[in-house]
Scaffold this motif. Structure first.
Motif, mmCIF file in Angstrom:
data_model
loop_
_atom_site.group_PDB
_atom_site.id
_atom_site.type_symbol
_atom_site.label_atom_id
_atom_site.label_comp_id
_atom_site.label_asym_id
_atom_site.label_seq_id
_atom_site.Cartn_x
_atom_site.Cartn_y
_atom_site.Cartn_z
ATOM 1 N N VAL A 47 33.943 7.595 50.633
ATOM 2 C CA VAL A 47 33.507 6.657 49.605
ATOM 3 C C VAL A 47 34.561 6.530 48.516
ATOM 4 N N GLN A 48 35.270 7.626 48.208
ATOM 5 C CA GLN A 48 36.317 7.574 47.195
ATOM 6 C C GLN A 48 37.408 6.596 47.603
ATOM 7 N N ARG A 49 37.759 6.574 48.898
ATOM 8 C CA ARG A 49 38.757 5.618 49.379
ATOM 9 C C ARG A 49 38.271 4.190 49.190
ATOM 10 N N ALA A 50 36.996 3.964 49.491
ATOM 11 C CA ALA A 50 36.441 2.617 49.339
ATOM 12 C C ALA A 50 36.463 2.193 47.880
ATOM 13 N N ARG A 51 36.221 3.133 46.982
ATOM 14 C CA ARG A 51 36.209 2.799 45.556
ATOM 15 C C ARG A 51 37.598 2.424 45.069
ATOM 16 N N LEU A 52 38.620 3.123 45.555
ATOM 17 C CA LEU A 52 39.989 2.765 45.186
ATOM 18 C C LEU A 52 40.264 1.315 45.549
ATOM 19 N N LEU A 53 39.938 0.962 46.791
ATOM 20 C CA LEU A 53 40.224 -0.394 47.242
ATOM 21 C C LEU A 53 39.434 -1.427 46.454
ATOM 22 N N ASN A 54 38.194 -1.104 46.131
ATOM 23 C CA ASN A 54 37.395 -2.024 45.332
ATOM 24 C C ASN A 54 38.024 -2.226 43.956
ATOM 25 N N ALA A 55 38.515 -1.140 43.370
ATOM 26 C CA ALA A 55 39.150 -1.245 42.051
ATOM 27 C C ALA A 55 40.417 -2.093 42.123
ATOM 28 N N ILE A 56 41.217 -1.896 43.189
ATOM 29 C CA ILE A 56 42.445 -2.681 43.344
ATOM 30 C C ILE A 56 42.116 -4.164 43.473
ATOM 31 N N VAL A 57 41.206 -4.467 44.395
ATOM 32 C CA VAL A 57 40.871 -5.871 44.650
ATOM 33 C C VAL A 57 40.292 -6.520 43.403
ATOM 34 N N THR A 58 39.414 -5.813 42.712
ATOM 35 C CA THR A 58 38.817 -6.369 41.495
ATOM 36 C C THR A 58 39.879 -6.640 40.445
ATOM 37 N N ALA A 59 40.809 -5.698 40.275
ATOM 38 C CA ALA A 59 41.872 -5.887 39.288
ATOM 39 C C ALA A 59 42.729 -7.098 39.631
ATOM 40 N N VAL A 60 43.074 -7.220 40.913
ATOM 41 C CA VAL A 60 43.889 -8.362 41.344
ATOM 42 C C VAL A 60 43.150 -9.674 41.120
ATOM 43 N N GLN A 61 41.861 -9.685 41.456
ATOM 44 C CA GLN A 61 41.094 -10.917 41.372
ATOM 45 C C GLN A 61 40.756 -11.327 39.948
ATOM 46 N N THR A 62 40.862 -10.408 38.999
ATOM 47 C CA THR A 62 40.508 -10.738 37.618
ATOM 48 C C THR A 62 41.725 -10.970 36.731
ATOM 49 N N LEU A 63 42.915 -10.964 37.319
ATOM 50 C CA LEU A 63 44.107 -11.156 36.504
ATOM 51 C C LEU A 63 44.097 -12.500 35.768
ATOM 52 N N GLU A 64 43.452 -13.495 36.361
ATOM 53 C CA GLU A 64 43.428 -14.808 35.729
ATOM 54 C C GLU A 64 42.238 -14.974 34.782
#
Length: 371
Positions: A47-64
């Protein structure tokens, strides 16, 4: 789209199909180079691995979306204080992340991508550190279990009392650790109540599959046990300035934050009609229906509709809750709050889009972790 956002999304598309391997490699690089950091993380890392990826994707998607980007990362920094993360750890994480991305992008990796991730990570780390440093609260709160009730074979409702006051808003969620049974494993849960004078928090948990934490919370947790609670997060909160009627859509134990919002509304609402749609697989999973009906009987502005997707003998609505919502309405002038599993939330958002509900009027929480 700005150049930075474009480069980040382009480069992420190169590795997205290998996201689990990227996460595994990322953590392996950290632990090999800095073995002492391993003690910050749980033994089971899925689950920790999944959370990392979720954090990355969310950060990328919210840059704008600078405001959301800032809020999300500051909250993430506050939340990570529970792992005893120090400023030096951020440099270690950034290096391992870029190395993992470079590894799985292969020949398509470009220097422009590496610079974009370095620049973006610098912003991410700075905002997370700022959020952590600005938080005067402890890294987590110790709380005693004061009540525990099994509502079905796999659902429990329990109440905890933090040893120090814990401030939160109705509709938010926080991370919970059960150190007696599953140390260093944190999972997110939403309080099912608005802030109370006695500081107690009620939680709803479902034991899902072989979930490490959820099974312990449902089947092993006892009155007198201690849990740890991290800083509250999330923005599925009420806007008291809104005069629009509201629709709450809950699936299973996603009812918890909906009940929290309802409790807040009972304290001041006099003008807004509120419709609750509560869906489950069968009648046993409508574990808190008696309390919902009690609230509806007491407050004339509240109505409750229930549905079962896999119980032909149930006397209420039949089908998935998103389809049931579509049978009522029209809803394009309402505020929506949606909470439940990932598939349930996704299906409901799709239905609301088809019903032409403006996206800015929809707030949601998705609980997708198999915990």
């Amino acid at each position: 789209m700005g150049d930075l956002a474009r480069l980040l999304k382009e480069s992420w598309s190169l590795v997205e199909e290998h996201r689990d391997k990227v996460a595994g490699y990322f953590y392996a690089r950290i632990f090999l180079a800095h073995p002492n950091v391993r003690d910050l993380f749980p033994v089971q890392m899925d689950v920790q691995r999944a959370r990392l990826l979720n954090a990355i994707v969310t950060a990328v998607q919210t840059l704008e979306d600078p405001e959301r980007f800032d809020e999300y990362l500051r909250g993430l920094g506050r939340d990570h204080r529970k792992f005893h993360v120090e400023p030096a750890h951020y440099e270690v994480v950034g290096g391992a992340l870029i190395e993992a991305l470079r590894q799985f992008a292969g020949d398509q990796w470009a220097i422009e991508y590496e610079q974009a991730w370095a620049d973006a990570y610098a912003v991410i780390a700075a905002k997370m550190l700022s959020g952590a440093e600005a938080d005067a609260n402890p890294p987590y709160w110790h709380a005693e279990v004061v009540a525990h009730e099994r509502r079905s074979k796999d659902i429990a409702v329990f109440t905890v009392l933090p040893l120090q006051p814990l401030e939160f808003r109705a509709g938010q969620y926080l991370s919970m650790e059960c150190p007696r049974y599953q140390p260093r494993l944190w999972r997110t849960y939403s309080p099912a109540n608005a802030p109370r004078r006695d500081n107690t928090l009620e939680f709803h948990a479902r034991a899902v599959g072989a979930g490490w934490v959820s099974s312990a919370l449902v089947r092993r947790l006892q009155v007198g046990d201690m849990v740890r609670l991290a800083a509250p997060m999330g923005s599925m909160t009420l806007d008291r300035r809104s005069t629009r009627d509201a629709v709450f859509v809950a699936g299973g134990t996603g009812l918890a934050p909906i009940k929290s919002l309802l409790e807040e509304l009972t304290r001041y609402n006099r003008t807004r009609w509120v419709h609750v749609f509560f869906g489950a697989r069968d009648r046993d999973d409508l574990y808190d229906l008696a309390e919902l009906n009690r609230l509806a009987a007491r407050y004339p502005w509240l109505s409750v509709v229930t549905a079962c997707s896999d119980d032909p003998t149930f006397g209420g609505e039949q089908g998935n809750i998103c389809d049931v919502v579509a049978r009522y309405g029209p809803w394009n002038e309402h505020d929506f709050f949606v909470s439940g599993s990932g598939p349930m939330v996704k299906a409901t958002l799709k239905t609301l889009a088809e019903l032409q509900v403006p996206p800015m009027r929809v707030k949601y929480d998705s609980f997708t972790e198999m915990t």
